[in-house]
Design a protein around this motif. Structure first.
Motif, PDB file in Angstrom:
ATOM      1  N   LYS A  92       7.602  11.105   1.513  1.00 50.15           N
ATOM      2  CA  LYS A  92       7.748   9.706   1.369  1.00 50.15           C
ATOM      3  C   LYS A  92       8.307   9.036   2.818  1.00 50.15           C
ATOM      4  CE  LYS A  92       9.975   9.963  -2.914  1.00 50.15           C
ATOM      5  NZ  LYS A  92      11.177   9.365  -3.552  1.00 50.15           N
ATOM      6  N   PRO A  93       7.888   7.495   3.211  1.00 49.07           N
ATOM      7  CA  PRO A  93       7.076   6.894   2.377  1.00 49.07           C
ATOM      8  C   PRO A  93       5.479   7.393   2.420  1.00 49.07           C
ATOM      9  CG  PRO A  93       7.933   5.772   4.056  1.00 49.07           C
ATOM     10  CD  PRO A  93       8.411   7.043   4.423  1.00 49.07           C
ATOM     11  N   PHE A  94       4.630   7.026   1.468  1.00 46.06           N
ATOM     12  CA  PHE A  94       3.281   7.648   1.549  1.00 46.06           C
ATOM     13  C   PHE A  94       2.276   6.361   1.092  1.00 46.06           C
ATOM     14  CE2 PHE A  94       5.159   9.377  -2.292  1.00 46.06           C
ATOM     15  CZ  PHE A  94       4.413   8.851  -3.370  1.00 46.06           C
ATOM     16  N   LYS A  95       1.114   6.459   1.289  1.00 43.64           N
ATOM     17  CA  LYS A  95       0.329   5.349   0.897  1.00 43.64           C
ATOM     18  C   LYS A  95      -0.279   5.789  -0.395  1.00 43.64           C
ATOM     19  CE  LYS A  95      -2.148   4.257   5.208  1.00 43.64           C
ATOM     20  NZ  LYS A  95      -3.096   3.930   5.779  1.00 43.64           N
TER      21      LYS A  95
ATOM     22  N   GLU B  52      13.985   7.118  -8.436  1.00 38.63           N
ATOM     23  CA  GLU B  52      13.843   5.688  -8.042  1.00 38.63           C
ATOM     24  C   GLU B  52      12.928   4.894  -8.914  1.00 38.63           C
ATOM     25  OE1 GLU B  52      15.085   4.058  -4.893  1.00 38.63           O
ATOM     26  OE2 GLU B  52      16.016   5.655  -3.764  1.00 38.63           O
TER      27      GLU B  52
ATOM     28  N   GLU C 151      13.305  -3.511  -4.160  1.00 39.46           N
ATOM     29  CA  GLU C 151      12.968  -2.881  -2.841  1.00 39.46           C
ATOM     30  C   GLU C 151      12.132  -3.874  -2.053  1.00 39.46           C
ATOM     31  OE1 GLU C 151      12.773  -1.408  -5.763  1.00 39.46           O
ATOM     32  OE2 GLU C 151      14.013   0.088  -5.889  1.00 39.46           O
TER      33      GLU C 151
ATOM     34  N   GLU D  44       0.886  -1.194   0.055  1.00 42.24           N
ATOM     35  CA  GLU D  44      -0.122  -0.006  -0.002  1.00 42.24           C
ATOM     36  C   GLU D  44       0.877   1.268   0.165  1.00 42.24           C
ATOM     37  OE1 GLU D  44      -2.867   1.273  -0.459  1.00 42.24           O
ATOM     38  OE2 GLU D  44      -3.488   3.004   0.898  1.00 42.24           O
ATOM     39  N   TYR D  45       2.121   1.016   0.501  1.00 38.46           N
ATOM     40  CA  TYR D  45       3.112   2.215   0.580  1.00 38.46           C
ATOM     41  C   TYR D  45       3.875   2.421  -0.317  1.00 38.46           C
ATOM     42  CZ  TYR D  45       1.413   3.077   5.383  1.00 38.46           C
ATOM     43  OH  TYR D  45       0.611   3.511   6.666  1.00 38.46           O
ATOM     44  N   ILE D  46       4.415   3.546  -1.041  1.00 42.34           N
ATOM     45  CA  ILE D  46       5.417   3.671  -1.759  1.00 42.34           C
ATOM     46  C   ILE D  46       6.585   4.297  -0.903  1.00 42.34           C
ATOM     47  CG2 ILE D  46       6.261   5.227  -3.651  1.00 42.34           C
ATOM     48  CD1 ILE D  46       3.810   4.590  -5.082  1.00 42.34           C
ATOM     49  N   PHE D  47       7.481   3.629  -1.144  1.00 46.24           N
ATOM     50  CA  PHE D  47       8.936   3.854  -0.389  1.00 46.24           C
ATOM     51  C   PHE D  47      10.059   3.542  -1.038  1.00 46.24           C
ATOM     52  CE2 PHE D  47       8.019  -0.629   0.349  1.00 46.24           C
ATOM     53  CZ  PHE D  47       9.523  -1.030   0.053  1.00 46.24           C
TER      54      PHE D  47
ATOM     55  N   LYS E  11      15.911   5.031   0.602  1.00 48.61           N
ATOM     56  CA  LYS E  11      16.236   5.813   1.815  1.00 48.61           C
ATOM     57  C   LYS E  11      15.340   5.318   3.037  1.00 48.61           C
ATOM     58  CE  LYS E  11      16.332  10.610   3.395  1.00 48.61           C
ATOM     59  NZ  LYS E  11      15.385  10.826   4.227  1.00 48.61           N
TER      60      LYS E  11
ATOM     61  N   ILE F  56      11.247   2.355  -8.784  1.00 50.28           N
ATOM     62  CA  ILE F  56      10.024   1.794  -8.022  1.00 50.28           C
ATOM     63  C   ILE F  56       8.942   2.751  -8.034  1.00 50.28           C
ATOM     64  CG2 ILE F  56      11.245   2.345  -5.660  1.00 50.28           C
ATOM     65  CD1 ILE F  56       9.458  -0.843  -5.927  1.00 50.28           C
ATOM     66  N   VAL F  57       9.430   3.980  -7.640  1.00 53.82           N
ATOM     67  CA  VAL F  57       8.245   5.231  -7.418  1.00 53.82           C
ATOM     68  C   VAL F  57       7.542   5.283  -8.750  1.00 53.82           C
ATOM     69  CG1 VAL F  57       7.635   7.465  -6.791  1.00 53.82           C
ATOM     70  CG2 VAL F  57       9.595   6.128  -5.750  1.00 53.82           C
TER      71      VAL F  57
ATOM     72  N   GLY G 272      11.392  12.063   0.299  1.00 54.20           N
ATOM     73  CA  GLY G 272      12.095  11.554   1.400  1.00 54.20           C
ATOM     74  C   GLY G 272      12.764  12.451   2.341  1.00 54.20           C
ATOM     75  N   PHE G 273      12.948  13.721   2.111  1.00 47.04           N
ATOM     76  CA  PHE G 273      13.773  14.592   2.753  1.00 47.04           C
ATOM     77  C   PHE G 273      12.782  15.780   3.001  1.00 47.04           C
ATOM     78  CE2 PHE G 273      16.770  12.330   0.198  1.00 47.04           C
ATOM     79  CZ  PHE G 273      17.824  12.073   1.142  1.00 47.04           C
TER      80      PHE G 273
END
Lengths: 853, 129
Positions: B106-109, B14, A573, A53-56, A59, B16-17, B85-86
């Motif tokens: 970040k991280p967020f839903k 990134e 990840e 559910e989260y995007i991380f 970092k 993945i995002v 993220g910062f």
């Protein structure tokens, strides 16, 4: 603790002056509790992040690991302050646990000596596909998560491959040959021949050869030796590019191993890697060795019918003998088309005339023989076996979130085996991406939208099946949507079969959510009124990524998810997160009396904080010594109807500040958990245990007997102590021979809440005590506790419920403490357990509570 | 959903995002392009207009702050959503001064960003009506 040892310790300690003043100890203890709580929340947080559910990004993982390290250092410092530096070895424990975590984050772990050269297929570390290759990883998951029958075997890892290159000084030479090919100085054929020749001429090192022989040492077994190359995300298909060797005798495994390794540099493989832009990257190959199945029939299965992708069907291909006929298309094969929806009707059945088949040649290798004339027109697979294959196909597709191409075999005894499973490669021309998926899904009726918390992200479809009893649980159908009030751990058996899970209550950090993520089942918790709105048997499509529940089967969405959307579970990840999680979250230290309840016994971050918490509380629990050490600390005594001599140490806000003297009554208790528990303890009738009528005071006097008074007991001062604050309670009870610990927090924010319950001991033999432990486990699990039982020890936990629900459960715990007083004496056989359970629950339902609903 | 699909750009170094956001936003009915290189994204916005841009702040090459400034200059009506993220109070303040629509740490839903993007879309469609 042994009395002799204790005396020794006391003598040892006595001359030492107390250096740390009480207020400081007190402060340390409080901040230790807070840090403990914060670590627990970080662990829960990490668990939730693994649900998709989260995007991380990276970092986040680095920050979280650093945070944990800082908190744990502080906790170790704190404990050593409280306990006079008796736990200095915890510092090396921290190093032992955090070094691999940090190496993991730097991506250095694979090279480490920690990774095995050869590993059994049923013990594969699932979050390391780069170690064992894609093919083996998939089979490992099929064995461990999906419990499918896979031929036994082992994997020679990519670390072994690197070792092989190192011993033979091949790394640089291969690199040089590849460079001269890239520069156009040599053609692909020459390059391939040079590299392959040098690999075949290489030596398998002594250590590796011994490991391989050890795993292959089985009588009369032949092996299938296959490549298991590693392609990132499993999205690249190397199918058919690398070699396999079939029916290899144990003595020839080493040479077969080198042949398979060499195929990594076949001309075709080189050209393919160049085309995919992978040449610059280091190639590595693991090799999978499995026992050969002497098959009467074998074949393949596609969980998506490419000739008719819109139909919800799968296709099975089958032929007699070995699977080569089907896989290589070297002869006519039977074809069965089956509906994916139950009852899985076989809608097409083409039986080919099968003239030849492949079978093993005695002594190794294979031969092509004629199929007896009267069998040629017979179907090579019976309907019952087709049914089993369909079930496997659906469960593999559900788990891997992609249409699967499966190889199977049926042995002479009729048993089916899963040989291989991989993603089907589907070109965009066969199934083009939908023009506007949002528009299409908006045509379907929506039952629930925008509600709940995502425990695992994904899309699943099936009929609603509500579970509110063990009986219904045992009948849970494959592929149904599990709909429940609570995410209780006892529902676990249904998870692998579920297409999706919806719960009205529960936490994304709870046990069932963790299991759901393990099996990758889309799960939504906290969906108010779900049981009422989702009718039993109604077919629904659950999209937890959008938090939408549709009525009916949204076939375009399901296809979009299967074919277009990437499976986040397979991304780098997420795998990294899961690897970290494995060194952080599991709790191995359950029994504080066990010999491995030591700093050396700690395997995870969770173990360390569990150890610290236990030891810190023990320091306070050693009350006589404690009081001697800190004169003037105020300890309250509780005066109550229930003659339980309870001492209370208030950390702040737990007791009415206006109270005079040291004696208090129930109404002076401000600590929410203690108040709730006491309500249960002091409820009328709780202390008497049916069916034996017992005089109340008589029973109590026997129960509150201390160890010193009990016959045969050692001289030990018994006491009952609660350490409390407004929202916290740590309660130790020593009643009779029972040791009971309850640690609980009831914060307004559910995320901070937990109840930890521990119960051990008794006067009767271990069989009876264990029986009592079973009964306790049954009862507590009905109240959504996660319960572990070891002999007569019961450890139960429940997490993250709102204040009022925590209060209800503490009341139950209070009643249980009374109920189980002398159960070990009265519980004479296992057959008595249901009767006692019933008597407990009937009392509870009188009190207005039903455990399941 | 109205006739015209709104166009969304996702820029984050990134991968993945990008990989996760694309399908999540497509399912809401947006047309989504993703970029992991800010320079490439910058070239792209010179010729293409996006209704909504989602950008990271800390990136190699041109950082997010410079990128969003340029994006706003090219197309003032583009709504920019910052993901970082910062997250500090200063960066948040600076982003809002530069006219971003929202700022997400970040991280967020997924549901969080879906909500914000939906709101931005409503604002754009409201202004266009």
């Amino acid at each position: 603790m042994l009395p002799a040892f204790r005396r020794f310790l006391d003598r040892f300690r006595r001359p030492k002056p107390e250096t740390t003043p009480f207020p400081e100890i007190f402060e340390q203890f409080q901040s230790l509790l807070q840090d403990h709580q914060q670590v627990m929340e970080l662990i829960a947080d990490l668990g939730e992040k693994s649900g998709g559910e989260y995007i991380f990004d990276r970092k986040y993982l680095v920050d979280l690991t650093n945070n944990l390290h800082t908190l744990l250092l502080r906790m170790v410092n704190g404990l050593n302050l409280i306990a006079n530096k008796r736990y200095m070895e915890l510092y090396s424990t921290l190093d032992r646990i955090f070094q691999p975590l940090e190496a993991e984050l730097r991506g250095r772990l694979l090279l480490s000596e920690e990774m095995p050269l050869v590993i059994a297929l049923n013990e594969l570390p699932l979050d390391h596909p780069e170690l064992t290759g894609g093919k083996a990883n998939t089979l490992g998951r099929a064995i461990q998560s999906l419990k499918l029958p896979v031929p036994d075997g082992f994997v020679i890892t990519t670390r072994a491959y690197r070792k092989f290159l190192e011993i033979n000084h091949l790394e640089e030479r291969i690199h040089a040959w590849l460079e001269s090919w890239a520069a156009g100085e040599q053609d692909a054929g020459q390059t391939s021949r040079q590299i392959q020749y040098s690999i075949l001429a290489g030596l398998v090192g002594r250590e590796l050869a011994a490991e391989i022989r050890r795993h292959a040492a089985r009588e009369e077994v032949f092996w299938a030796v296959r490549s298991s190359a590693y392609g990132e995300d499993g999205e690249l298909s190397f199918a058919g590019l690398h070699d396999s060797r079939l029916h290899v005798p144990s003595g020839k495994i080493l040479s077969a191993y080198k042949e398979v390794l060499a195929s990594l540099y076949s001309r075709e493989a080189l050209i393919y890697r160049q085309k995919m832009g992978l040449l610059g990257e280091e190639a590595a190959m693991a090799v999978l060795c499995q026992e050969t199945i002497i098959s009467r029939a074998a074949g393949a299965m596609h969980t998506l019918d490419l000739s008719n992708p819109a139909a919800n069907r799968l296709v099975i291909y089958a032929a007699f003998g070995w699977g080569r006929t089907v896989v290589e298309g070297s002869g006519p094969v039977d074809r069965f088309v089956v509906e994916k929806d139950p009852p899985h009707r076989i809608v097409e059945r083409e039986i080919a005339a099968k003239e030849f088949m492949f079978r093993p040649k005695p002594g190794g290798g294979e031969e092509k023989v004629a199929v007896p004339r009267d069998e040629r027109q017979q179907p090579s697979l019976k309907d019952e076996a087709i049914g089993t294959l369909v079930k496997w196909g659906l469960s593999l597709e559900r788990y891997f979130k992609r249409p699967q191409e499966i190889e199977w075999a049926q042995d002479e005894a009729g048993k089916l085996w899963l040989v291989q499973s991989r993603f089907m490669t589907i070109s965009r021309t066969v199934i083009p991406p939908p023009e506007n998926i949002a528009e299409i899904t908006s045509r379907y009726p929506i039952i629930i939208k925008g509600q709940g918390t995502v425990a695992h992200a994904g899309v699943g479809c099936g009929p609603v099946y509500q579970v509110d009893s063990d009986a219904k649980l045992s009948r849970f159908p494959e592929g149904a949507v599990l709909v429940v009030k609570y995410t209780a751990p006892w529902l676990t058996p249904a998870v692998p079969k579920a297409a999706a899970i919806i719960a009205e209550r529960g936490s994304a950090a709870g046990h069932l959510a963790t299991i759901a993520r393990e099996f990758r089942v889309p799960t939504l918790v906290g969906v108010e009124g779900a049981c009422e709105r989702l009718r039993e048997g109604e077919k629904i499509t659950v999209d937890t990524k959008q938090r939408v529940v549709y009525a009916g089967r949204v076939k375009e969405l399901l296809q979009y998810e299967l074919v277009q959307a990437p499976a986040f579970e397979e991304t780098h990840e997420f795998r990294q997160l899961r690897r970290l999680l494995k060194r952080i979250a599991p709790l191995h230290l359950i029994d504080p009396q066990a010999p491995d309840f030591t700093p050396q016994g700690c395997e995870s971050v969770h173990d360390v904080i569990r150890f610290i918490h236990e030891k810190a509380v023990n320091e306070l629990m050693d009350l006589p010594r404690f009081l001697k050490r800190f004169r003037g600390v105020k300890i309250f005594s509780l005066i109550s109807e229930v003659p339980l001599d309870l001492k209370i140490l208030d950390l702040g806000g737990g007791i009415d500040p206006n109270v005079q003297g040291s004696q208090i009554r129930v109404e002076h208790i401000r600590s929410l958990p203690l108040k709730a528990l006491w309500e249960g303890v002091s409820e009328p009738g709780v202390w008497s245990t049916e069916p034996v009528a017992v005089d109340f005071r008589g029973l109590m006097s026997s129960l509150t007997k201390t160890w010193a008074e009990a016959p045969g007991a050692t001289a030990y001062e018994g006491f009952n102590l609660a350490v409390v604050s407004g929202v916290y309670m740590n309660l130790h009870l020593r009643l009779g021979y029972h040791l009971n610990l309850v640690d609980a927090r009831m914060h307004p924010e559910p995320h901070h809440n937990h109840i930890y319950f521990r119960f051990v001991g008794g006067v009767t033999d271990i069989t009876r005590r264990s029986r009592r432990a079973q009964l306790l486990a049954h009862i507590l699990s009905k109240f959504q506790f996660k319960v572990d039982v070891k002999g007569d020890l019961v450890v139960a936990r429940v997490l993250h419920l709102p204040q009022e629900e925590m209060a209800e459960r503490l009341k139950v715990v209070g009643r249980l403490i009374g109920f189980t007083r002398q159960l070990d004496i009265q519980l004479k056989s296992d057959a008595d357990i249901p009767q006692f359970m019933e008597s407990f629950f009937s009392r509870n339902s009188q009190a207005g509570e039903t455990p399941l609903a | 959903m109205s006739a015209r699909k709104l166009k969304v750009m996702v820029l984050d170094d990134e991968p993945i995002v990008c990989k996760r956001l694309q399908p999540a936003l497509e399912k809401l009915g947006f047309e989504v392009d993703t970029f992991t290189q800010s320079l490439e994204a910058l070239h792209h916005i010179k010729e293409n207009k996006y209704d909504i841009i989602i950008t990271d702040l800390k990136m190699k090459g041109i950082d997010g702050m410079a990128f969003l400034q340029e994006a706003k200059k090219q197309h003032p009506t583009t709504e920019v959503i910052v993901i970082t993220g910062f997250a500090t109070l200063e960066t948040a303040k600076e982003s809002f001064q530069k006219g971003v629509f929202d700022f997400i740490a970040k991280p967020f839903k997924l549901s969080e960003i879906q909500e914000v993007v939906t709101k931005a879309a409503a604002k754009i469609q409201g202004a266009g009506a």
